[in-house]
Design a protein around this motif. Structure first.
Motif, short mmCIF file in Angstrom:
data_model
loop_
_atom_site.label_atom_id
_atom_site.label_comp_id
_atom_site.label_asym_id
_atom_site.label_seq_id
_atom_site.Cartn_x
_atom_site.Cartn_y
_atom_site.Cartn_z
N CYS A 60 -10.05 16.34 -8.98
CA CYS A 60 -9.87 17.65 -9.62
C CYS A 60 -9.42 17.50 -11.07
O CYS A 60 -9.67 18.37 -11.89
CB CYS A 60 -8.84 18.48 -8.87
SG CYS A 60 -9.44 19.07 -7.27
N LEU A 61 -8.77 16.42 -11.40
CA LEU A 61 -8.27 16.22 -12.77
C LEU A 61 -9.39 15.74 -13.61
O LEU A 61 -9.91 15.91 -14.51
CB LEU A 61 -7.13 15.20 -12.80
CG LEU A 61 -5.85 15.63 -12.10
CD1 LEU A 61 -4.85 14.48 -12.17
CD2 LEU A 61 -5.25 16.87 -12.73
N ILE B 25 -5.68 13.25 0.17
CA ILE B 25 -5.15 14.25 -0.76
C ILE B 25 -5.06 13.67 -2.17
O ILE B 25 -5.43 14.32 -3.15
CB ILE B 25 -3.78 14.80 -0.29
CG1 ILE B 25 -3.97 15.62 0.99
CG2 ILE B 25 -3.10 15.61 -1.36
CD1 ILE B 25 -2.67 16.00 1.68
N ARG B 26 -4.61 12.44 -2.28
CA ARG B 26 -4.50 11.80 -3.60
C ARG B 26 -5.86 11.69 -4.27
O ARG B 26 -6.03 11.98 -5.45
CB ARG B 26 -3.85 10.41 -3.48
CG ARG B 26 -2.34 10.47 -3.22
CD ARG B 26 -1.71 9.12 -3.03
NE ARG B 26 -1.99 8.24 -4.17
CZ ARG B 26 -2.03 6.93 -4.09
NH1 ARG B 26 -1.82 6.32 -2.94
NH2 ARG B 26 -2.26 6.19 -5.15
N TYR B 27 -6.87 11.24 -3.51
CA TYR B 27 -8.22 11.12 -4.06
C TYR B 27 -8.78 12.48 -4.47
O TYR B 27 -9.42 12.59 -5.51
CB TYR B 27 -9.15 10.42 -3.08
CG TYR B 27 -8.85 8.95 -2.89
CD1 TYR B 27 -8.62 8.12 -4.00
CD2 TYR B 27 -8.83 8.38 -1.64
CE1 TYR B 27 -8.33 6.78 -3.83
CE2 TYR B 27 -8.55 7.04 -1.46
CZ TYR B 27 -8.30 6.24 -2.56
OH TYR B 27 -8.04 4.91 -2.39
N SER B 28 -8.53 13.47 -3.66
CA SER B 28 -9.04 14.80 -3.99
C SER B 28 -8.35 15.36 -5.23
O SER B 28 -8.97 16.05 -6.03
CB SER B 28 -8.92 15.76 -2.81
OG SER B 28 -7.57 16.03 -2.53
N LEU C 91 -0.89 10.04 9.02
CA LEU C 91 -0.28 10.67 7.84
C LEU C 91 -0.63 9.92 6.57
O LEU C 91 -0.92 10.52 5.53
CB LEU C 91 1.23 10.76 8.00
CG LEU C 91 1.75 11.79 9.01
CD1 LEU C 91 3.26 11.67 9.14
CD2 LEU C 91 1.35 13.19 8.60
N SER C 92 -0.63 8.61 6.64
CA SER C 92 -0.96 7.79 5.48
C SER C 92 -2.39 8.06 5.03
O SER C 92 -2.67 8.20 3.84
CB SER C 92 -0.77 6.32 5.83
OG SER C 92 -1.09 5.52 4.74
N LEU C 93 -3.29 8.15 5.99
CA LEU C 93 -4.69 8.44 5.68
C LEU C 93 -4.82 9.83 5.04
O LEU C 93 -5.53 9.99 4.04
CB LEU C 93 -5.54 8.36 6.95
CG LEU C 93 -7.03 8.59 6.78
CD1 LEU C 93 -7.64 7.55 5.85
CD2 LEU C 93 -7.71 8.57 8.14
N LYS C 94 -4.13 10.81 5.57
CA LYS C 94 -4.17 12.16 5.01
C LYS C 94 -3.63 12.18 3.58
O LYS C 94 -4.19 12.85 2.70
CB LYS C 94 -3.39 13.14 5.88
CG LYS C 94 -4.09 13.47 7.18
CD LYS C 94 -3.26 14.41 8.02
CE LYS C 94 -3.94 14.69 9.35
NZ LYS C 94 -3.15 15.62 10.18
#
Length: 91
Positions: A90-91, A83-86, A76-79
């Motif tokens: 996008c920003l 998500i944070r990097y993605s 979960l931590s890896l996921k």
């Protein structure tokens, strides 16, 4: 008698006092022969061994569950990191 209990029971709130327990053990010791005591010791020893085996099984199962939880937490931590990097990209 008060509510189906004697005054002594009412005072001790229905629990055995230390003196009563001690007297009970003394009377048991006097009534049991050595063979009966040896048999009782063997019986209790078997119960202790059975309890130890159960404890080991429970411990093993608990450690397995804890390892599974730790693995799941890492996944979960890896996921979350992905998500944070993605989202930053996008920003």
């Amino acid at each position: 008698m008060i509510n189906g209990r004697t005054r002594e029971d009412a005072r001790s709130n229905g629990t055995l006092t230390k003196r009563n327990i001690s007297n009970h053990h003394e009377s048991l010791d006097q009534n049991l022969s050595e063979d009966e005591m040896d048999r009782k010791i063997q019986e209790l020893s078997k119960e202790v061994e059975c309890g130890k085996r159960k404890c080991e099984v429970y411990r093993s199962n608990l450690l397995s569950v804890l390892r599974d939880i730790e693995d799941h937490k890492q996944q979960l931590s890896l996921k979350v990191q992905i998500i944070r990097y993605s989202m930053k990209d996008c920003l």
